[in-house]
Write a protein that holds these residues in place. Structure first.
Motif, short mmCIF file in Angstrom:
data_model
loop_
_atom_site.label_atom_id
_atom_site.label_comp_id
_atom_site.label_asym_id
_atom_site.label_seq_id
_atom_site.Cartn_x
_atom_site.Cartn_y
_atom_site.Cartn_z
N VAL A 125 0.70 -1.31 -0.11
CA VAL A 125 -0.03 -0.22 0.12
C VAL A 125 0.77 1.27 -0.01
CG1 VAL A 125 -1.83 1.51 1.16
CG2 VAL A 125 -1.85 -1.10 0.95
N TRP A 126 1.93 1.55 0.89
CA TRP A 126 2.49 2.48 0.93
C TRP A 126 3.61 2.69 -0.13
CZ3 TRP A 126 1.55 6.49 3.96
CH2 TRP A 126 0.72 6.44 5.00
N VAL A 127 4.44 1.70 -0.44
CA VAL A 127 5.50 1.85 -1.37
C VAL A 127 4.86 1.64 -2.88
CG1 VAL A 127 7.74 0.75 -2.26
CG2 VAL A 127 7.45 0.93 0.19
N PHE B 57 2.26 4.06 -7.50
CA PHE B 57 1.25 4.00 -8.69
C PHE B 57 0.53 5.40 -8.60
CE2 PHE B 57 -3.36 3.13 -9.70
CZ PHE B 57 -3.14 2.66 -10.79
N ILE B 58 0.34 6.16 -7.45
CA ILE B 58 -0.18 7.46 -7.25
C ILE B 58 0.71 8.36 -8.01
CG2 ILE B 58 -0.56 9.21 -5.64
CD1 ILE B 58 -1.45 6.93 -3.80
N ALA B 59 2.16 8.27 -7.73
CA ALA B 59 3.02 9.33 -8.45
C ALA B 59 2.75 8.86 -10.08
CB ALA B 59 4.28 8.99 -8.23
N ILE B 60 2.71 7.84 -10.66
CA ILE B 60 2.65 7.80 -11.83
C ILE B 60 1.36 8.28 -12.41
CG2 ILE B 60 2.12 5.70 -13.69
CD1 ILE B 60 4.33 4.21 -11.92
N ALA B 61 0.24 7.97 -11.65
CA ALA B 61 -1.04 8.67 -12.12
C ALA B 61 -1.09 10.12 -12.28
CB ALA B 61 -2.24 8.12 -10.88
N TRP B 62 -0.41 10.75 -11.12
CA TRP B 62 -0.31 12.26 -11.21
C TRP B 62 0.51 12.77 -12.59
CZ3 TRP B 62 -3.36 15.59 -9.65
CH2 TRP B 62 -4.32 15.48 -8.57
N PHE C 14 -9.88 11.20 -10.57
CA PHE C 14 -9.53 9.80 -10.44
C PHE C 14 -7.91 9.89 -9.74
CE2 PHE C 14 -6.80 6.24 -12.07
CZ PHE C 14 -7.57 5.32 -11.55
N ALA C 15 -6.99 10.80 -10.04
CA ALA C 15 -5.85 11.00 -9.35
C ALA C 15 -5.98 11.18 -7.79
CB ALA C 15 -5.13 11.89 -10.04
N ILE C 16 -7.09 12.09 -7.58
CA ILE C 16 -7.27 12.59 -6.28
C ILE C 16 -7.92 11.43 -5.18
CG2 ILE C 16 -8.82 14.05 -4.82
CD1 ILE C 16 -8.60 16.16 -6.97
N LEU C 17 -8.66 10.63 -6.05
CA LEU C 17 -9.27 9.39 -5.30
C LEU C 17 -8.22 8.60 -4.96
CD1 LEU C 17 -11.80 8.16 -4.42
CD2 LEU C 17 -11.91 7.20 -6.71
N LEU C 18 -7.24 8.11 -5.97
CA LEU C 18 -6.12 7.26 -5.67
C LEU C 18 -5.27 7.91 -4.66
CD1 LEU C 18 -4.94 6.40 -9.25
CD2 LEU C 18 -5.91 4.76 -7.47
N SER C 19 -5.15 9.15 -4.34
CA SER C 19 -4.20 9.76 -3.52
C SER C 19 -4.64 9.31 -2.07
CB SER C 19 -4.23 11.40 -3.64
OG SER C 19 -3.56 11.41 -4.79
N ALA C 20 -6.05 9.06 -1.86
CA ALA C 20 -6.69 8.66 -0.70
C ALA C 20 -6.37 7.23 -0.38
CB ALA C 20 -8.04 8.83 -0.50
N LEU C 21 -5.70 6.52 -1.24
CA LEU C 21 -5.69 4.98 -1.29
C LEU C 21 -4.53 4.70 0.10
CD1 LEU C 21 -5.79 2.01 -2.20
CD2 LEU C 21 -3.86 2.27 -3.40
N PRO C 22 -3.52 5.28 0.27
CA PRO C 22 -2.63 4.97 1.44
C PRO C 22 -3.37 5.38 2.87
CG PRO C 22 -1.38 6.22 -0.15
CD PRO C 22 -2.82 6.33 -0.69
N LEU C 23 -4.53 5.73 3.00
CA LEU C 23 -5.23 6.16 4.29
C LEU C 23 -6.01 4.93 4.53
CD1 LEU C 23 -6.36 9.70 3.64
CD2 LEU C 23 -4.41 9.05 4.96
#
Length: 143
Positions: A70-72, A77-82, A100-109
């Protein structure tokens, strides 16, 4: 302790084992402050207990793998999406991908919440398994 101990309902972890398993799962919360030290704590707990307690080793290895995924992995994945969103926004299409990128940014939470659930379960002596990761880790002990 036999390989059946992890799956048997008869085996009850000791108070010390419950504490270490709980700490392994709670190590995900350290990521909220440091960004990356949670997996290190889970790894240290795993290495310290891998020959002493299969219960603690199993729980800490799950916590380590969840955090790495999740973190690494999620962070990459989030960095690539942005990056893709930024590049595509140059041609207007990327503007549609910003939500979509904003939603993915919440994944590590999600990981800290899941880690706390694991910590609560293991503090009660339950044999907690993360989705997908738990079965894979278990196969390394029983396979």
């Amino acid at each position: 302790m036999t390989s059946e101990s992890l799956t048997s309902t008869v085996y009850q972890p000791t108070s010390d084992e419950k504490t270490w398993a709980t700490l392994a799962h709670l190590s995900v919360l350290v990521n909220l402050f440091t960004g990356v030290l949670g997996p290190v704590i889970a790894l240290v707990i795993y290495l310290a207990h891998k020959d002493k307690s299969r219960y603690v080793a199993y729980q800490s290895l799950q916590a380590l793998l969840l955090q790495l995924v999740v973190w690494v992995g999620g962070g990459a994945f989030i960095a690539i999406a942005w990056v893709i969103t930024g590049l595509l926004s140059l041609v207007i299409i990327g503007l549609c991908l910003i939500p979509f990128a904003i939603l993915l940014s919440a994944l590590p939470l999600v990981a800290p919440v899941y880690g706390v659930v694991g910590a609560i379960k293991t503090s009660q002596g339950e044999d907690f398994r993360y989705w997908l990761i738990g079965d894979w880790v278990r196969s390394t002990y029983t396979g």
